[in-house]
Design a protein around this motif. Structure first.
Motif, short mmCIF file in Angstrom:
data_model
loop_
_atom_site.label_atom_id
_atom_site.label_comp_id
_atom_site.label_asym_id
_atom_site.label_seq_id
_atom_site.Cartn_x
_atom_site.Cartn_y
_atom_site.Cartn_z
N SER A 25 13.67 -0.30 -9.61
CA SER A 25 12.80 0.06 -8.50
C SER A 25 11.66 -0.96 -8.34
CB SER A 25 12.25 1.45 -8.75
OG SER A 25 11.31 1.82 -7.78
N TYR A 26 11.06 -1.34 -9.45
CA TYR A 26 9.97 -2.33 -9.39
C TYR A 26 10.50 -3.72 -9.04
CZ TYR A 26 5.98 0.47 -10.96
OH TYR A 26 4.95 1.36 -11.04
N GLU A 27 11.69 -4.03 -9.54
CA GLU A 27 12.29 -5.33 -9.20
C GLU A 27 12.45 -5.46 -7.69
OE1 GLU A 27 15.67 -7.39 -11.26
OE2 GLU A 27 15.51 -5.62 -12.52
N LYS A 28 12.86 -4.36 -7.07
CA LYS A 28 13.05 -4.38 -5.62
C LYS A 28 11.75 -4.66 -4.90
CE LYS A 28 17.14 -1.48 -5.12
NZ LYS A 28 17.54 -0.08 -4.94
N GLU A 29 10.67 -4.26 -5.53
CA GLU A 29 9.35 -4.55 -4.95
C GLU A 29 8.92 -5.98 -5.21
OE1 GLU A 29 6.11 -1.97 -5.84
OE2 GLU A 29 7.34 -0.17 -5.58
N GLY A 30 9.74 -6.71 -5.96
CA GLY A 30 9.43 -8.11 -6.19
C GLY A 30 8.88 -8.42 -7.57
N ILE B 24 8.11 -15.93 5.49
CA ILE B 24 7.56 -15.67 4.15
C ILE B 24 7.27 -14.19 3.98
CG2 ILE B 24 5.53 -16.04 2.69
CD1 ILE B 24 5.53 -18.96 3.79
N SER B 25 6.70 -13.58 5.02
CA SER B 25 6.39 -12.16 4.97
C SER B 25 7.64 -11.33 4.72
CB SER B 25 5.72 -11.77 6.28
OG SER B 25 5.48 -10.39 6.33
N TYR B 26 8.71 -11.64 5.42
CA TYR B 26 9.97 -10.91 5.22
C TYR B 26 10.61 -11.23 3.88
CZ TYR B 26 10.51 -8.63 9.78
OH TYR B 26 10.37 -7.81 10.87
N GLU B 27 10.46 -12.49 3.46
CA GLU B 27 11.00 -12.86 2.14
C GLU B 27 10.36 -12.01 1.06
OE1 GLU B 27 11.76 -16.99 0.57
OE2 GLU B 27 11.07 -17.50 2.58
N LYS B 28 9.05 -11.80 1.20
CA LYS B 28 8.35 -10.99 0.21
C LYS B 28 8.89 -9.58 0.16
CE LYS B 28 3.93 -13.40 -0.04
NZ LYS B 28 2.60 -13.41 0.59
N GLU B 29 9.41 -9.13 1.29
CA GLU B 29 10.01 -7.80 1.33
C GLU B 29 11.42 -7.81 0.75
OE1 GLU B 29 10.04 -5.67 5.01
OE2 GLU B 29 7.97 -6.19 5.43
N VAL B 109 11.90 4.95 0.49
CA VAL B 109 11.79 4.14 -0.72
C VAL B 109 10.66 4.69 -1.59
CG1 VAL B 109 11.19 1.87 -1.63
CG2 VAL B 109 12.77 2.05 0.30
N MET B 110 9.54 5.01 -0.93
CA MET B 110 8.42 5.60 -1.67
C MET B 110 8.84 6.91 -2.32
SD MET B 110 5.06 5.22 0.71
CE MET B 110 4.32 6.61 -0.16
N ALA B 111 9.58 7.70 -1.57
CA ALA B 111 10.02 8.98 -2.09
C ALA B 111 10.94 8.77 -3.29
CB ALA B 111 10.75 9.76 -1.00
N GLY B 112 11.73 7.71 -3.23
CA GLY B 112 12.61 7.39 -4.35
C GLY B 112 11.82 7.13 -5.61
N PHE B 113 10.73 6.38 -5.46
CA PHE B 113 9.88 6.11 -6.62
C PHE B 113 9.28 7.42 -7.13
CE2 PHE B 113 5.83 5.01 -8.60
CZ PHE B 113 6.28 4.16 -9.59
N ASN B 114 8.92 8.25 -6.16
CA ASN B 114 8.36 9.54 -6.54
C ASN B 114 9.35 10.36 -7.37
OD1 ASN B 114 6.63 11.63 -6.73
ND2 ASN B 114 6.92 12.36 -4.63
#
Lengths: 164, 164
Positions: A25-30, B24-29, B109-114
DNA sequence: CAGTCAGTTCATAATTTTATGAACTAAAAA
DNA sequence: TTTTTAGTTCATAAAATTATGAACTGACTG
């Protein structure tokens, strides 16, 4: 010498699985793989404070990997450490209380994308009004979210206080 | 043969810079570099509809890179294409209207982390109540956000309709 | 039927990311 | 003073990602 109880960390299968899930999960966040696993370990380990060597051993990684991972997480303010007099080792733990900061940071990243959208609007040809309007709509929505999310934090605080 | 006006795309420096910034912004995602640049290009290009060859030429990349990038973006539903009878080429454009879906996706994705945090709580030792409480607090907040964000979307729609 | 067009596929190359182990350092202990 | 501890640094190795160009495909064209 001070009595050093170095109880080796034993992880259950459930813990190992969860460390990997959190890691992915954290890897996906970069986040880098090792840093992501260290975070996972600190979430699930019975003791919230782990030493360098405990991390190295629990994750079966090299000392250099641990060193890099820890320093990255320290620099990102995701972990911190405490020390005890007479013990040179640092005891690392998650800065969980920092989730507010991370939440705000995510909002800022969104806002950054938004400002790119404003730049796009500024230089786009005026020949494509419909298309430009769609981009504006997106940017406006991001503005709206950017404005509302801090309120969300406040409201949550209020609700929480009422419960207590 | 149908009259094919293949006007070569000329990008200004501003456009090129912005493509890179968006890239770059999308790459970071987590988006692949080429796919990120294609997205950027489609944001800034005067014509919102570009062909395969126009993309290849404007970004100075290989046909294979374009092919992979386009297919990735199509699969992610970030772009779509239209065609015209008597013209075999596909005209690609951003699915900007899709930002709602992407927003929802981010919430998921946030919910997944939750849900990972809930798993952590389920297996954590009960010996560390304070630490567990902090994790619970984080999870509860994420629940709250997860619950509130769809409302935010609705409220925004309402505000927007009032303005029109 | 030969040629063009609009791509796709694939083996390979280039680049980047990640991890390692060996050597090193600085402080404390023996 | 020598050794141990708690790491860091760095050259290198291993792995993953990304991009390329050449060959290919399949539909249409002349």
């Amino acid at each position: 010498m001070i009595f050093n109880c170095k109880s080796k960390i034993v992880l259950t299968d459930k813990q190992k699985t969860l460390i990997e899930k959190i890691g992915i999960s954290y890897e996906k966040e970069g986040l880098q793989p090792v840093a992501a696993r260290i975070s996972g370990l600190l979430y699930v380990a019975d003791n919230p404070h782990l030493t360098f060597d405990e991390i190295t051993e629990a994750l079966q990684i090299s000392k250099s990997a641990t060193s890099n991972g820890i320093n990255l997480l320290l620099q990102m303010q995701r972990i911190e450490y405490i020390t005890f007099s007479g013990d040179r080792r640092r005891y690392f733990r998650l800065k969980i209380s920092n989730w507010r900061e991370e939440f705000k940071h995510k909002i800022e990243v969104m806002a950054g994308f938004n400002s790119l959208m404003r730049e796009v609007l500024a230089i786009r040809t005026k020949e494509t009004p419909e298309y430009n309007e769609r981009i504006k709509e997106l940017a406006d929505f991001l503005d709206y979210v950017f404005q509302q999310l801090p309120l969300l934090l406040q409201q949550w605080d209020k609700e929480k206080n009422n419960k207590i």
